[in-house]
Scaffold this active site. Sequence first.
Site, PDB file in Angstrom:
ATOM      1  N   GLY A 263     -49.975   2.571-131.513  1.00 46.91           N
ATOM      2  CA  GLY A 263     -48.463   1.868-131.520  1.00 46.91           C
ATOM      3  C   GLY A 263     -47.525   3.334-131.236  1.00 46.91           C
ATOM      4  O   GLY A 263     -47.766   4.364-131.617  1.00 46.91           O
TER       5      GLY A 263
ATOM      6  N   GLY B  97     -53.346   0.573-132.619  1.00 42.77           N
ATOM      7  CA  GLY B  97     -52.687  -0.426-132.043  1.00 42.77           C
ATOM      8  C   GLY B  97     -53.565  -1.116-130.667  1.00 42.77           C
ATOM      9  O   GLY B  97     -53.820  -2.033-130.528  1.00 42.77           O
TER      10      GLY B  97
ATOM     11  N   GLU C 254     -55.672   6.768-138.646  1.00 38.32           N
ATOM     12  CA  GLU C 254     -54.329   6.654-139.139  1.00 38.32           C
ATOM     13  C   GLU C 254     -54.216   7.646-140.732  1.00 38.32           C
ATOM     14  O   GLU C 254     -53.051   7.981-140.946  1.00 38.32           O
ATOM     15  CB  GLU C 254     -53.838   5.203-139.580  1.00 38.32           C
ATOM     16  CG  GLU C 254     -53.671   4.280-138.575  1.00 38.32           C
ATOM     17  CD  GLU C 254     -54.684   3.772-137.879  1.00 38.32           C
ATOM     18  OE1 GLU C 254     -54.532   3.032-136.685  1.00 38.32           O
ATOM     19  OE2 GLU C 254     -55.813   3.999-138.174  1.00 38.32           O
TER      20      GLU C 254
ATOM     21  N   ASP D 208     -54.652  -0.435-139.705  1.00 37.30           N
ATOM     22  CA  ASP D 208     -53.831  -1.835-139.805  1.00 37.30           C
ATOM     23  C   ASP D 208     -54.356  -2.759-138.425  1.00 37.30           C
ATOM     24  O   ASP D 208     -55.253  -2.508-138.205  1.00 37.30           O
ATOM     25  CB  ASP D 208     -52.384  -1.424-139.839  1.00 37.30           C
ATOM     26  CG  ASP D 208     -51.662  -0.841-138.563  1.00 37.30           C
ATOM     27  OD1 ASP D 208     -52.426  -0.184-137.733  1.00 37.30           O
ATOM     28  OD2 ASP D 208     -50.535  -0.944-138.035  1.00 37.30           O
TER      29      ASP D 208
END
Length: 365
Positions: A69, A118, A141, A149
């Site tokens: 992301g 992402g 991350e 996530d």
Amino acid sequence: MSGETTADVEIRIEGRVGRISLNRPRALNALTHDMEVAIDAALLRWADDPSVAFVMVDGRGERGLCAGGDIRALYDAAKSGGERLAFPFFGDEYRMNAHIANYPKPFVALMDGIVMGGGVGISAHGSHRIVTERTMLAMPEVGIGFVPDVGGTFLLGRMPGETGIHAALTAHRMTGADAVSCGIADHYVESRHLPALTAALAALVDGADVDDCIAAFATPAPDSPLLAERAWIDDCYKAPTAEAIVAALEAHAEPAAREAAATIRRMSPTSVKLSLRLVRAARGDAKVETAIDREFRVAVRCVAAHDFVEGVRAQLVDKDRNPRWQPATLDGVDDEALDAYFAPLGADELGLDALEHFPILSDRM
């Protein structure tokens, strides 16, 4: 051909295929909020469109599908006191991830090159996940004060043995062979065959032919380097706490185990402990929406916390690679502080798990 082309993502219909091409090659196709919204709108539109037999997603450029992301926007917002941006950013992205996991038509993801964060979310929940010898897949991350996530904890929690915990805590970069062996991909295709495969898929008239088309280009995946390390990984990562895991790794005779311990010690201690809890919790989830709701609670709070701002600064802004984590050590992170990340959000809950009728349904629900 029909559709819409923007600077950042190409969305169009070719024949009977809904095509999505991420188009930010200079940014490794990192997903912006606008891209997430546009992609999800197309998925919802095509789900009930009889002219679209299946969906295919790929990335422009030579380096990969998607590096994650666009966290720089979240960093800038957090620095200026605009942490609320995380709610629509993650909310729209996570709904898109859940739609992909429940898509009623074949969803083909070409996971060539870099597939991180992402990028995993927009591909690894699909029904037909294709990797190559160039695939480099990771959830990195913990190195920026964040957590896996986009439904990634659900995927990590289902990897063999303790390999998913290892991947989460060390940001381990998996090969295409690893991804197939660990259940994060379905087919292995040599990258030189991707243009021909893409052309063959685009020429199909029936979504039922997707399996046969891919099979014509696929080859057995090589042995997984990650699974070859499973003995020491399972032995060390079964320890109950992050501190105990690191101690077991440091005491192990295998050099790779000691390297893993050193890697974990460089990561955000808070993120390491949050990630361990998230992946272990996701092992008990019956569906990805449960894991995504949990990730959402933690993610929006991470963005408002010190380690995220500091991690992005050190890795992506100043690039000094010297983050100053707070707390600085694993034993400095107490359970009460962790519990706060998981607390319900009240009216801000994402609430995917509570939906009786998900917007896009399939037999996999």
